[in-house]
Scaffold this motif. Structure first.
Motif, short mmCIF file in Angstrom:
data_model
loop_
_atom_site.label_atom_id
_atom_site.label_comp_id
_atom_site.label_asym_id
_atom_site.label_seq_id
_atom_site.Cartn_x
_atom_site.Cartn_y
_atom_site.Cartn_z
N ALA A 176 0.65 -1.21 -0.04
CA ALA A 176 -0.10 0.02 -0.12
C ALA A 176 0.94 1.12 0.19
CB ALA A 176 -0.93 -0.09 1.34
N LYS A 177 2.06 1.33 0.42
CA LYS A 177 2.82 2.09 0.09
C LYS A 177 2.98 3.17 -0.86
CE LYS A 177 5.71 1.11 4.42
NZ LYS A 177 7.50 0.64 4.59
N MET A 178 2.91 2.04 -1.84
CA MET A 178 3.01 2.75 -3.43
C MET A 178 1.96 3.21 -4.03
SD MET A 178 6.11 2.09 -3.88
CE MET A 178 6.37 2.68 -5.62
N ARG A 179 0.81 3.20 -2.98
CA ARG A 179 -0.40 3.97 -3.46
C ARG A 179 -0.44 5.19 -2.57
NH1 ARG A 179 -4.25 3.10 -7.54
NH2 ARG A 179 -3.66 1.33 -8.60
N ASP A 180 0.51 5.58 -1.71
CA ASP A 180 0.68 7.00 -1.32
C ASP A 180 0.36 7.91 -2.49
OD1 ASP A 180 1.44 8.56 1.21
OD2 ASP A 180 2.47 9.62 -0.54
N TRP A 181 -0.16 9.28 -2.09
CA TRP A 181 -0.50 10.08 -3.33
C TRP A 181 0.82 10.53 -3.99
CZ3 TRP A 181 -4.23 11.20 -6.07
CH2 TRP A 181 -5.64 11.14 -5.41
N SER A 182 2.19 10.50 -3.18
CA SER A 182 3.38 10.82 -3.91
C SER A 182 3.45 9.82 -5.02
CB SER A 182 4.39 10.92 -2.84
OG SER A 182 4.67 9.65 -2.27
N HIS A 183 3.12 8.80 -5.10
CA HIS A 183 3.40 8.05 -6.14
C HIS A 183 2.41 7.81 -7.27
CE1 HIS A 183 6.79 5.93 -3.78
NE2 HIS A 183 6.06 5.71 -2.90
N VAL A 184 1.21 8.41 -7.16
CA VAL A 184 0.26 8.55 -8.12
C VAL A 184 -0.10 9.88 -8.65
CG1 VAL A 184 -0.57 6.23 -7.48
CG2 VAL A 184 -1.69 8.38 -6.79
N ILE A 185 0.41 10.76 -8.15
CA ILE A 185 0.05 12.33 -8.44
C ILE A 185 0.51 12.62 -9.89
CG2 ILE A 185 2.28 13.27 -7.57
CD1 ILE A 185 -1.53 14.66 -7.16
N ASP A 186 1.37 11.93 -10.49
CA ASP A 186 1.77 12.03 -11.63
C ASP A 186 0.53 11.84 -12.82
OD1 ASP A 186 4.37 13.03 -11.11
OD2 ASP A 186 5.37 11.15 -11.96
N ASP A 187 -0.21 10.90 -12.30
CA ASP A 187 -1.50 10.61 -13.17
C ASP A 187 -2.24 11.91 -13.36
OD1 ASP A 187 -0.40 8.03 -13.23
OD2 ASP A 187 -2.47 7.17 -12.36
N TRP A 188 -2.39 12.45 -12.36
CA TRP A 188 -3.36 13.78 -12.47
C TRP A 188 -2.47 14.93 -12.94
CZ3 TRP A 188 -8.21 13.98 -9.93
CH2 TRP A 188 -8.71 12.65 -9.33
N ARG A 189 -1.27 14.86 -12.99
CA ARG A 189 -0.51 16.38 -13.33
C ARG A 189 -0.49 16.15 -14.56
NH1 ARG A 189 5.75 15.39 -13.65
NH2 ARG A 189 4.92 13.65 -14.95
N ASP A 190 -0.50 14.73 -15.36
CA ASP A 190 -0.38 14.68 -16.85
C ASP A 190 -1.57 14.71 -17.41
OD1 ASP A 190 2.30 13.76 -16.41
OD2 ASP A 190 2.01 11.67 -16.82
N LEU A 191 -2.77 14.74 -16.74
CA LEU A 191 -4.00 14.79 -17.34
C LEU A 191 -4.10 16.30 -17.35
CD1 LEU A 191 -7.07 13.98 -17.58
CD2 LEU A 191 -7.57 14.56 -15.15
N ILE A 192 -3.63 17.20 -16.44
CA ILE A 192 -3.77 18.65 -16.60
C ILE A 192 -2.84 19.01 -17.79
CG2 ILE A 192 -3.55 20.76 -15.34
CD1 ILE A 192 -5.77 18.94 -14.37
N LEU A 193 -1.68 18.80 -17.62
CA LEU A 193 -0.47 19.06 -18.67
C LEU A 193 -0.93 18.52 -20.06
CD1 LEU A 193 2.55 18.63 -16.77
CD2 LEU A 193 1.29 20.59 -16.95
N ASN A 194 -1.69 17.50 -20.42
CA ASN A 194 -1.93 17.04 -21.66
C ASN A 194 -3.33 17.54 -22.10
OD1 ASN A 194 0.44 15.78 -21.66
ND2 ASN A 194 -0.59 13.80 -20.83
#
Length: 323
Positions: A303-321
């Motif tokens: 579950a540590k790999m589901r901390d927001w720090s590990h998945v926030i790039d999905d949301w960042r890329d949604l905005i940037l793209n």
């Protein structure tokens, strides 16, 4: 519930200046799951140097003031069903400035009915969903725009608890019942209770516990069952995994991916099969404390790999793209 940082009084955004921060506002509910998700995303966007804020849709806003304030932002992120109608019809925000993120199939269906054509989804600046199965549902509904999958995260340390030494109590951390518009029961909380009883274990439900206390609920149980027939994603499985609890769930929402990543045990979808399978797993771990502790530790570590720090790039890329 913590609040995200208020936007700073900075000069108007200039797209020609690479140093200008990205400015994004989330128009959503400020409580329960949606609040937890969007406040966390705002917090992590702020850490990236962006300007990010949540505007609760349960509050009323002066139309001209709201429209003027939205001009400061590059994009407005909202849910297809709850956010687009007021943004479009009440505040006059153009579709080209709105990014959709669907958290449930009904989100998509309602907007599809509102727009009248799947092609309307192309007019929005961006389109994302919170699980792979929800992306498949979108395509099955005839929407040709393939959505980005933006994974949900958790604040791992907020939910982290000591592992229980033995399995004595089973929990259920969602509403017990929620029929869809056709009367089909989606949550099926009764199956969690029945499986626990078949295994000879106590059963507890989160009930009307305030959202701020939900993390403490996981400390009172040794396992959490998710027997849903349909989910957009499902936060309780993530939360329970971070708490170091045994998690058993059906292959809906994002749980197939979570189980593959080690965050829980995948159970059959059928009611009888789920009840029987879950009861057998619960009995095994009740009777084998060392295996139970090892499995819970493994789930929590994953579950540590589901901390927001590990998945926030999905949301960042949604905005940037966004278009």
């Amino acid at each position: 519930m913590r609040k995200s940082a208020e936007p700073h009084a900075e000069p108007a955004y200039d797209r020609t200046t690479s140093q200008s921060p990205v400015r994004v506002v989330f128009y959503s509910a400020s409580s329960w799951a949606l609040g937890a998700i969007h406040y966390s995303v705002c917090d992590h966007f702020t850490k990236l140097g962006w300007i990010a804020e949540l505007k609760p849709w349960e509050q009323g806003y002066n139309i001209s003031e709201f429209r003027s304030e939205m001009e400061k932002y590059d994009y407005i992120v909202t849910l297809p069903s709850g956010g687009t109608r007021p943004l479009l019809n009440s505040y006059g925000i153009p579709r080209e400035k709105i990014i959709l993120v669907a958290h449930d199939e009904e989100d998509i269906i309602r907007l599809l009915r509102q727009e009248g054509t799947p092609a309307a989804f192309e007019r929005y600046a961006g389109y994302g969903v919170v699980s792979d199965t929800l992306a498949c549902s979108s395509l099955a509904l005839g929407i040709t725009r393939v959505p980005d999958v933006v994974r949900l995260g958790i604040e791992f340390e907020h939910y982290r608890r000591e592992n229980a030494p033995t399995l004595t109590n089973v929990g259920y951390a969602a509403t017990m019942s929620r029929p869809n518009e056709y009367g089909v029961e989606r949550k099926r909380g009764f199956l969690a209770k029945e499986a626990a009883e078949l295994a000879g274990l106590n059963f507890s439900e989160v009930s009307n516990l305030p959202f701020e206390k939900v993390a403490d609920f996981y400390a009172t149980v040794g396992a959490v069952l998710m027997p849903s027939l349909q989910e957009g994603a499902g936060l309780p499985s993530l939360e329970a995994a971070a708490a170091g609890r045994l998690v058993i769930g059906t292959p809906v929402g994002h749980f197939p991916r979570l189980a593959y990543e080690g965050l829980g045990i995948l159970a059959p979808l059928g009611a009888n099969a789920f009840r029987r399978f879950s009861a057998e797993k619960l009995r095994f771990y009740k009777d084998n404390p060392s295996a139970y502790v090892d499995r819970c530790r493994s789930i929590q570590e994953s579950a540590k790999m589901r901390d927001w720090s590990h998945v926030i790039d999905d949301w960042r890329d949604l905005i940037l793209n966004a278009n």
